[in-house]
Design a protein around this motif. Structure first.
Motif, mmCIF file in Angstrom:
data_model
loop_
_atom_site.group_PDB
_atom_site.id
_atom_site.type_symbol
_atom_site.label_atom_id
_atom_site.label_comp_id
_atom_site.label_asym_id
_atom_site.label_seq_id
_atom_site.Cartn_x
_atom_site.Cartn_y
_atom_site.Cartn_z
ATOM 1 N N TYR A 151 54.434 32.592 -11.132
ATOM 2 C CA TYR A 151 54.905 32.842 -12.415
ATOM 3 C C TYR A 151 55.153 34.416 -12.288
ATOM 4 C CZ TYR A 151 55.022 28.097 -14.494
ATOM 5 O OH TYR A 151 55.359 26.765 -14.927
ATOM 6 N N ASN A 152 54.185 35.107 -11.696
ATOM 7 C CA ASN A 152 54.258 36.437 -11.754
ATOM 8 C C ASN A 152 55.751 36.930 -11.208
ATOM 9 O OD1 ASN A 152 51.602 37.074 -12.860
ATOM 10 N ND2 ASN A 152 50.931 37.051 -10.694
ATOM 11 N N ALA A 153 56.260 36.399 -10.096
ATOM 12 C CA ALA A 153 57.410 36.910 -9.763
ATOM 13 C C ALA A 153 58.588 36.161 -10.528
ATOM 14 C CB ALA A 153 57.502 36.177 -8.325
ATOM 15 N N ILE A 154 58.330 34.762 -11.160
ATOM 16 C CA ILE A 154 59.482 34.430 -11.566
ATOM 17 C C ILE A 154 59.780 35.043 -13.300
ATOM 18 C CG2 ILE A 154 60.074 32.349 -12.892
ATOM 19 C CD1 ILE A 154 58.853 30.865 -10.728
ATOM 20 N N LEU A 225 46.818 37.808 -27.838
ATOM 21 C CA LEU A 225 47.560 37.901 -26.417
ATOM 22 C C LEU A 225 47.429 39.189 -25.722
ATOM 23 C CD1 LEU A 225 51.098 36.471 -27.092
ATOM 24 C CD2 LEU A 225 49.034 35.242 -26.296
ATOM 25 N N GLU A 226 47.057 39.367 -24.519
ATOM 26 C CA GLU A 226 46.730 40.627 -23.916
ATOM 27 C C GLU A 226 47.884 41.537 -23.831
ATOM 28 O OE1 GLU A 226 45.187 40.216 -19.637
ATOM 29 O OE2 GLU A 226 44.399 38.151 -20.069
ATOM 30 N N GLY A 227 49.110 40.946 -23.797
ATOM 31 C CA GLY A 227 50.199 41.710 -24.031
ATOM 32 C C GLY A 227 50.339 42.440 -25.400
ATOM 33 N N TRP A 228 49.622 41.867 -26.303
ATOM 34 C CA TRP A 228 49.604 42.462 -27.603
ATOM 35 C C TRP A 228 48.365 43.615 -27.722
ATOM 36 C CZ3 TRP A 228 51.508 41.427 -32.908
ATOM 37 C CH2 TRP A 228 52.720 40.182 -33.043
ATOM 38 N N GLN A 229 47.452 43.304 -27.001
ATOM 39 C CA GLN A 229 46.261 43.980 -27.027
ATOM 40 C C GLN A 229 46.932 45.541 -26.235
ATOM 41 O OE1 GLN A 229 43.238 41.479 -24.875
ATOM 42 N NE2 GLN A 229 42.275 41.177 -27.033
ATOM 43 N N GLY A 250 50.389 36.355 -21.608
ATOM 44 C CA GLY A 250 50.855 35.764 -23.005
ATOM 45 C C GLY A 250 50.078 34.652 -22.903
ATOM 46 N N TYR A 251 50.989 33.299 -22.908
ATOM 47 C CA TYR A 251 50.263 32.108 -22.985
ATOM 48 C C TYR A 251 49.766 31.246 -22.009
ATOM 49 C CZ TYR A 251 51.941 33.031 -27.910
ATOM 50 O OH TYR A 251 52.057 33.715 -29.198
ATOM 51 N N GLY A 252 49.874 31.959 -20.747
ATOM 52 C CA GLY A 252 49.492 31.355 -19.530
ATOM 53 C C GLY A 252 50.494 30.338 -19.091
ATOM 54 N N ARG A 253 49.998 29.554 -18.304
ATOM 55 C CA ARG A 253 50.732 28.517 -17.436
ATOM 56 C C ARG A 253 50.610 27.354 -17.948
ATOM 57 N NH1 ARG A 253 49.865 28.806 -12.204
ATOM 58 N NH2 ARG A 253 48.664 30.808 -12.491
ATOM 59 N N TYR A 254 49.810 26.855 -19.045
ATOM 60 C CA TYR A 254 49.956 25.725 -19.673
ATOM 61 C C TYR A 254 50.766 25.633 -20.913
ATOM 62 C CZ TYR A 254 45.963 24.955 -16.654
ATOM 63 O OH TYR A 254 45.270 24.449 -15.434
ATOM 64 N N ASP A 255 51.022 24.732 -21.210
ATOM 65 C CA ASP A 255 51.687 24.477 -22.701
ATOM 66 C C ASP A 255 50.839 24.832 -23.928
ATOM 67 O OD1 ASP A 255 53.796 23.391 -21.306
ATOM 68 O OD2 ASP A 255 53.635 21.255 -22.012
ATOM 69 N N TYR A 256 51.284 25.849 -24.659
ATOM 70 C CA TYR A 256 50.882 26.107 -25.956
ATOM 71 C C TYR A 256 51.549 25.736 -27.117
ATOM 72 C CZ TYR A 256 48.011 28.943 -29.313
ATOM 73 O OH TYR A 256 47.422 29.227 -30.156
ATOM 74 N N SER A 257 51.296 24.870 -28.097
ATOM 75 C CA SER A 257 52.134 24.645 -29.090
ATOM 76 C C SER A 257 53.542 24.327 -28.771
ATOM 77 C CB SER A 257 52.160 25.556 -30.305
ATOM 78 O OG SER A 257 52.739 25.163 -31.428
ATOM 79 N N VAL A 258 54.628 25.248 -29.387
ATOM 80 C CA VAL A 258 55.949 24.998 -28.965
ATOM 81 C C VAL A 258 56.270 25.759 -27.936
ATOM 82 C CG1 VAL A 258 56.465 24.600 -31.395
ATOM 83 C CG2 VAL A 258 56.659 26.956 -30.719
ATOM 84 N N ILE A 259 55.230 26.472 -27.023
ATOM 85 C CA ILE A 259 55.563 27.449 -25.980
ATOM 86 C C ILE A 259 55.363 26.730 -24.616
ATOM 87 C CG2 ILE A 259 55.122 29.605 -24.990
ATOM 88 C CD1 ILE A 259 54.319 30.483 -27.825
ATOM 89 N N PRO A 260 56.362 26.516 -23.976
ATOM 90 C CA PRO A 260 56.233 25.876 -22.751
ATOM 91 C C PRO A 260 55.355 26.707 -21.580
ATOM 92 C CG PRO A 260 58.372 25.770 -23.143
ATOM 93 C CD PRO A 260 57.937 26.661 -24.246
#
Length: 275
Positions: A151-154, A225-229, A250-260
């Motif tokens: 995911y880092n590269a993608i 979120l670390e990106g916000w911090q 952000g929200y990582g590799r797992y689904d979170y609410s409406v965020i894949p």
């Protein structure tokens, strides 16, 4: 993106199995013969470990190293040595922690880095053993074609494409966060322990909005979120910015609410107040 709970059961450790009278049978020798025959018949250049796992590394991968305790995201196809497919997850991907899967995956996946691909040929004692499980006969050798998602590269490529397409004057940090400061602001700058008031809109790179609201946030709270911090400490009170956040921040590799899982998220932020 599928979470581990939605994946087909074959990737998970055995939680229950049917006792078919072979619960104590040792399949090691016949598995070894079957694997060697399969390798010879298919002209596979495989290596083996002391445990009896066979593997082929097509691509090691250029991403992060993987350990037996890592969370990983994988596309895979599982089949028997006769070619019969018993599980396939190649269109999307499944995320899980390696401590929750069969031993052959625990040993084999860390041979790759993120972004790697190859083949695992797993004898029964490193998979489901001497009991039948989920349509897999007792003593089965399992073959898996695997592709480990980086995911880092993608995410980085997705962000850079978005920046180019939208002609953004973006900067990046060592962590992989991208940002655009539209108005620096003239007030105080928040620290890692500040409480802030913000107005924001969150959306994906395709423009789909998933959030739009005002909020009071304590930047030292773990679920921010670390990106916000990191990003908000680059702005002063009264300023506005755009944050382009890879999933690792952000929200990582797992689904979170409406965020894949694995999503890049973008936030337009107005820093209203810093306490």
């Amino acid at each position: 993106m599928k979470s581990v709970c939605m994946a087909l059961l074959v990737v998970l450790f055995v939680s229950c199995s049917s006792d078919d009278g072979n619960s104590n049978k040792d399949y090691s020798l016949e598995n070894q013969e079957e694997i060697l025959s399969y390798i010879a018949t298919n002209n596979i250049d495989a290596e083996s470990t002391e445990s009896g796992l066979y593997y082929v590394i097509d691509e090691v991968g250029e991403g992060d190293a993987i350990t037996v305790t890592s969370d990983v995201t994988v596309k895979y196809k599982g089949y028997f040595t006769d070619g019969t497919v018993f599980d396939e997850n190649t269109e999307s991907a499944v995320s899980f922690n390696l401590q929750g899967v069969i031993e052959g995956w625990q040993e084999g996946i860390p041979m790759f880095n993120e972004g790697g691909s190859g083949l695992l040929i797993i004898p029964a004692h490193l998979a489901y053993g001497s009991n039948s499980y989920g349509g897999i006969p007792a003593g089965s050798v399992l073959v898996f074609e695997i592709e480990i998602i980086d995911y880092n590269a993608i995410n980085n490529q997705e962000i850079e494409d978005y920046i180019a397409e939208n002609d953004l004057n973006a900067m990046s940090t060592a962590s992989g966060l991208y940002y655009v400061i539209e108005e620096q602001g003239e007030g105080v700058r928040p620290t890692s322990t500040s409480t802030v008031t913000v107005n924001y809109e969150g959306y994906f790179t395709d423009g789909e909005i998933f959030a739009e609201r005002s909020a009071n946030l304590n930047l030292e709270i773990e679920d921010i979120l670390e990106g916000w911090q990191e990003g908000l400490q680059l702005l002063n009170e009264g300023g506005t910015m755009k944050l382009l956040i890879p999933s690792a921040l952000g929200y990582g590799r797992y689904d979170y609410s409406v965020i894949p899982g694995g999503s890049v998220t973008i936030f337009d932020i107005e820093l209203v107040d810093v306490n």
